[in-house]
Motif scaffolding. Sequence first.
Motif, PDB file in Angstrom:
ATOM      1  N   LEU A  43       0.183   8.713   2.649  1.00  0.00           N
ATOM      2  CA  LEU A  43       1.485   8.076   2.873  1.00  0.00           C
ATOM      3  C   LEU A  43       2.024   8.417   4.260  1.00  0.00           C
ATOM      4  O   LEU A  43       2.575   7.552   4.943  1.00  0.00           O
ATOM      5  N   GLU A  44       1.855   9.649   4.686  1.00  0.00           N
ATOM      6  CA  GLU A  44       2.326  10.036   6.020  1.00  0.00           C
ATOM      7  C   GLU A  44       1.591   9.239   7.101  1.00  0.00           C
ATOM      8  O   GLU A  44       2.194   8.802   8.079  1.00  0.00           O
ATOM      9  N   THR A  45       0.305   9.028   6.909  1.00  0.00           N
ATOM     10  CA  THR A  45      -0.474   8.220   7.851  1.00  0.00           C
ATOM     11  C   THR A  45       0.059   6.788   7.894  1.00  0.00           C
ATOM     12  O   THR A  45       0.215   6.198   8.968  1.00  0.00           O
ATOM     13  N   GLN A  46       0.375   6.247   6.744  1.00  0.00           N
ATOM     14  CA  GLN A  46       0.913   4.891   6.668  1.00  0.00           C
ATOM     15  C   GLN A  46       2.291   4.817   7.339  1.00  0.00           C
ATOM     16  O   GLN A  46       2.620   3.819   7.987  1.00  0.00           O
TER      17      GLN A  46
ATOM     18  N   SER B  84      14.618   6.673  10.095  1.00  0.00           N
ATOM     19  CA  SER B  84      13.956   6.503   8.800  1.00  0.00           C
ATOM     20  C   SER B  84      12.614   7.218   8.794  1.00  0.00           C
ATOM     21  O   SER B  84      12.270   7.909   7.831  1.00  0.00           O
ATOM     22  N   TYR B  85      11.866   7.045   9.864  1.00  0.00           N
ATOM     23  CA  TYR B  85      10.560   7.686   9.974  1.00  0.00           C
ATOM     24  C   TYR B  85      10.692   9.204   9.869  1.00  0.00           C
ATOM     25  O   TYR B  85       9.991   9.845   9.081  1.00  0.00           O
ATOM     26  N   GLN B  86      11.617   9.765  10.625  1.00  0.00           N
ATOM     27  CA  GLN B  86      11.798  11.220  10.617  1.00  0.00           C
ATOM     28  C   GLN B  86      12.280  11.723   9.258  1.00  0.00           C
ATOM     29  O   GLN B  86      11.817  12.757   8.771  1.00  0.00           O
ATOM     30  N   SER B  87      13.172  10.996   8.636  1.00  0.00           N
ATOM     31  CA  SER B  87      13.695  11.383   7.330  1.00  0.00           C
ATOM     32  C   SER B  87      12.597  11.376   6.269  1.00  0.00           C
ATOM     33  O   SER B  87      12.477  12.306   5.461  1.00  0.00           O
ATOM     34  N   LEU B  88      11.783  10.329   6.266  1.00  0.00           N
ATOM     35  CA  LEU B  88      10.700  10.222   5.290  1.00  0.00           C
ATOM     36  C   LEU B  88       9.635  11.297   5.520  1.00  0.00           C
ATOM     37  O   LEU B  88       9.125  11.888   4.566  1.00  0.00           O
ATOM     38  N   CYS B  89       9.321  11.560   6.770  1.00  0.00           N
ATOM     39  CA  CYS B  89       8.356  12.619   7.079  1.00  0.00           C
ATOM     40  C   CYS B  89       8.896  13.988   6.660  1.00  0.00           C
ATOM     41  O   CYS B  89       8.137  14.824   6.161  1.00  0.00           O
ATOM     42  N   ALA B  90      10.195  14.196   6.816  1.00  0.00           N
ATOM     43  CA  ALA B  90      10.801  15.459   6.379  1.00  0.00           C
ATOM     44  C   ALA B  90      10.722  15.601   4.864  1.00  0.00           C
ATOM     45  O   ALA B  90      10.479  16.704   4.347  1.00  0.00           O
ATOM     46  N   MET B  91      10.906  14.505   4.148  1.00  0.00           N
ATOM     47  CA  MET B  91      10.772  14.540   2.689  1.00  0.00           C
ATOM     48  C   MET B  91       9.340  14.902   2.284  1.00  0.00           C
ATOM     49  O   MET B  91       9.124  15.716   1.385  1.00  0.00           O
ATOM     50  N   ILE B  92       8.381  14.304   2.965  1.00  0.00           N
ATOM     51  CA  ILE B  92       6.977  14.599   2.680  1.00  0.00           C
ATOM     52  C   ILE B  92       6.688  16.074   2.941  1.00  0.00           C
ATOM     53  O   ILE B  92       6.027  16.740   2.137  1.00  0.00           O
TER      54      ILE B  92
ATOM     55  N   GLN C 149       0.832  -1.199   0.000  1.00  0.00           N
ATOM     56  CA  GLN C 149       0.000   0.000   0.000  1.00  0.00           C
ATOM     57  C   GLN C 149       0.873   1.258   0.000  1.00  0.00           C
ATOM     58  O   GLN C 149       0.609   2.215  -0.741  1.00  0.00           O
ATOM     59  N   MET C 150       1.924   1.249   0.802  1.00  0.00           N
ATOM     60  CA  MET C 150       2.832   2.395   0.862  1.00  0.00           C
ATOM     61  C   MET C 150       3.580   2.574  -0.459  1.00  0.00           C
ATOM     62  O   MET C 150       3.765   3.702  -0.929  1.00  0.00           O
ATOM     63  N   GLN C 151       4.003   1.477  -1.052  1.00  0.00           N
ATOM     64  CA  GLN C 151       4.704   1.559  -2.333  1.00  0.00           C
ATOM     65  C   GLN C 151       3.803   2.145  -3.410  1.00  0.00           C
ATOM     66  O   GLN C 151       4.210   3.033  -4.161  1.00  0.00           O
TER      67      GLN C 151
ATOM     68  N   LEU D 173      -2.794  18.692  -8.384  1.00  0.00           N
ATOM     69  CA  LEU D 173      -1.756  18.889  -7.364  1.00  0.00           C
ATOM     70  C   LEU D 173      -2.343  18.751  -5.960  1.00  0.00           C
ATOM     71  O   LEU D 173      -1.683  18.236  -5.052  1.00  0.00           O
ATOM     72  N   TYR D 174      -3.583  19.174  -5.799  1.00  0.00           N
ATOM     73  CA  TYR D 174      -4.256  18.965  -4.512  1.00  0.00           C
ATOM     74  C   TYR D 174      -4.489  17.480  -4.256  1.00  0.00           C
ATOM     75  O   TYR D 174      -4.387  17.015  -3.117  1.00  0.00           O
ATOM     76  N   ILE D 175      -4.775  16.731  -5.294  1.00  0.00           N
ATOM     77  CA  ILE D 175      -4.937  15.280  -5.155  1.00  0.00           C
ATOM     78  C   ILE D 175      -3.606  14.651  -4.736  1.00  0.00           C
ATOM     79  O   ILE D 175      -3.565  13.760  -3.887  1.00  0.00           O
ATOM     80  N   VAL D 176      -2.512  15.132  -5.315  1.00  0.00           N
ATOM     81  CA  VAL D 176      -1.181  14.649  -4.931  1.00  0.00           C
ATOM     82  C   VAL D 176      -0.935  14.914  -3.450  1.00  0.00           C
ATOM     83  O   VAL D 176      -0.402  14.065  -2.735  1.00  0.00           O
ATOM     84  N   ARG D 177      -1.354  16.079  -2.982  1.00  0.00           N
ATOM     85  CA  ARG D 177      -1.213  16.387  -1.555  1.00  0.00           C
ATOM     86  C   ARG D 177      -1.988  15.382  -0.710  1.00  0.00           C
ATOM     87  O   ARG D 177      -1.531  14.982   0.364  1.00  0.00           O
ATOM     88  N   GLY D 178      -3.141  14.960  -1.192  1.00  0.00           N
ATOM     89  CA  GLY D 178      -3.910  13.942  -0.478  1.00  0.00           C
ATOM     90  C   GLY D 178      -3.164  12.623  -0.405  1.00  0.00           C
ATOM     91  O   GLY D 178      -3.164  11.957   0.634  1.00  0.00           O
ATOM     92  N   SER D 179      -2.498  12.265  -1.483  1.00  0.00           N
ATOM     93  CA  SER D 179      -1.692  11.033  -1.489  1.00  0.00           C
ATOM     94  C   SER D 179      -0.551  11.130  -0.486  1.00  0.00           C
ATOM     95  O   SER D 179      -0.217  10.150   0.186  1.00  0.00           O
ATOM     96  N   LEU D 180       0.037  12.303  -0.375  1.00  0.00           N
ATOM     97  CA  LEU D 180       1.119  12.492   0.599  1.00  0.00           C
ATOM     98  C   LEU D 180       0.599  12.350   2.026  1.00  0.00           C
ATOM     99  O   LEU D 180       1.271  11.760   2.880  1.00  0.00           O
ATOM    100  N   ALA D 181      -0.597  12.870   2.290  1.00  0.00           N
ATOM    101  CA  ALA D 181      -1.193  12.733   3.623  1.00  0.00           C
ATOM    102  C   ALA D 181      -1.474  11.260   3.927  1.00  0.00           C
ATOM    103  O   ALA D 181      -1.247  10.786   5.052  1.00  0.00           O
TER     104      ALA D 181
END
Length: 118
Positions: free
Chosen positions: A77-80, A94-102, A39-41, A67-75
């Motif tokens: 992914l952040e939840t996951q 890893s968690y902090q790094s990935l959240c910083a990327m998001i 699901q995350m992938q 682009l707003y839909i993309v933002r929804g996908s990021l949210a």
Amino acid sequence: MGHGFKELDVWKMSMRLADAIFDVTEQFPPSQRYGLALQMQRCAVSVPSNIAEDSARAGRKEFVQFLYIVRGSLAELETQLMLSYSRKYLLKESYQSLCAMIESINKMLGRLIQSQKS
């Protein structure tokens, strides 16, 4: 925009995020191979894919909507990621790094949205 998506920093960073998600989910327990990891992938792949697709086919107004839909996908992914971290599938670094990327991608999307609106 055509094929200019390859020049967008937000697309480049979202590609790096997708790569990083694949790297960390490969370390998830086998029981999650077809669950949370997959699901995350899929979610991570959808971010740069949607930026590319939408920049190539949409007009300016439609591009902003996508682009707003993309933002929804990021949210999503952040939840996951949060769930993965709470289940101890991810190390704190890893968690902090990935959240910083998001967070960085979200900021880039915000600037891109503003530039397309004006």
